[in-house]
Design an enzyme around this catalytic site. Structure first.
Site, mmCIF file in Angstrom:
data_model
loop_
_atom_site.group_PDB
_atom_site.id
_atom_site.type_symbol
_atom_site.label_atom_id
_atom_site.label_comp_id
_atom_site.label_asym_id
_atom_site.label_seq_id
_atom_site.Cartn_x
_atom_site.Cartn_y
_atom_site.Cartn_z
ATOM 1 C CB VAL A 71 -0.890 0.053 1.095
ATOM 2 C CG1 VAL A 71 -2.051 1.205 1.097
ATOM 3 C CG2 VAL A 71 -1.594 -1.333 1.245
ATOM 4 N N PRO A 72 1.660 1.498 -1.115
ATOM 5 C CG PRO A 72 2.490 1.701 -3.290
ATOM 6 C CD PRO A 72 1.713 0.877 -2.488
ATOM 7 C CG HIS A 73 0.762 5.551 2.015
ATOM 8 N ND1 HIS A 73 1.338 4.259 2.426
ATOM 9 C CD2 HIS A 73 1.648 6.432 3.237
ATOM 10 C CE1 HIS A 73 1.988 4.097 3.605
ATOM 11 N NE2 HIS A 73 2.058 5.452 3.850
ATOM 12 C CB ALA A 74 3.240 10.068 -1.402
ATOM 13 C CG LEU A 85 -4.295 6.930 -0.283
ATOM 14 C CD1 LEU A 85 -5.670 7.193 -1.070
ATOM 15 C CD2 LEU A 85 -4.545 6.440 0.982
#
Length: 177
Positions: free
Chosen positions: A64-67, A102
């Site tokens: 779940v990569p997110h920034a 996300l």
């Protein structure tokens, strides 16, 4: 946060080729950047900065990569099923084939962590992971995501219950409640 507010059917890509984690993130960043009105490089840099803090691989073949970014108006998400699993340095050491990315406006920190948590919890379901891995179309994958999402106050449960605990999806699919 209703996943349908940040992820649309057209944000689902099944069978994306990637040589590794960085390759997958670069392709995801390019798509998220278009959706969010940001540059590819800015989105990729933000995702890679987050990865340097610790892997966003959560186990069971899921990441779940997110920034959070300045200058974007609304959150954006993308669900990718990779053509072949890649190493993501997940805690269970399993390679990743399902990626839910996300991107969130920096100005909206209050809703970010609850949304990220809800999305991560959604992918803890072994049944959902299996259904996403076997989905033939983005529409099918999106329907399974929506079905498995816990109902919120704003969105009632999908369909009436029937004998045996099954609820109809309305697209020729059925799922256990």
């Amino acid at each position: 946060m209703d996943i349908g507010k940040v992820l649309r059917e057209q944000d689902i890509m099944l069978g994306m080729p990637a040589r590794g984690k960085r390759s997958a993130l670069a392709k995801i960043a390019a798509s998220l950047a278009k959706r969010a009105g940001a540059s590819d490089g800015e989105v990729l840099a933000a995702l890679l900065r987050r990865e340097r803090l610790g892997s966003t691989g959560i186990g069971h073949g899921v990441a779940v990569p997110h920034a959070r970014l300045d200058g974007i108006e609304a959150p954006a998400a993308m669900l990718v099923r990779l053509e072949k699993p890649v190493c993501f340095d997940a805690p269970d050491s399993d390679p990743v084939d399902l990626v839910l990315a996300l991107l969130w406006p920096k100005a909206d920190i209050a809703r970010f962590l609850p949304a990220l948590s809800r999305m991560s919890r959604l992918l803890r379901s072994a049944d959902l992971r299996e259904r996403l891995r076997s989905a033939q179309t983005a529409a099918e994958a999106f329907a399974w995501l929506r079905l498995h999402e816990p109902p919120s106050a704003a969105r009632p449960a999908v369909g009436p219950r029937r004998a045996g605990g099954l609820r109809p999806l309305g697209v020729g699919l059925e799922a256990r409640a």
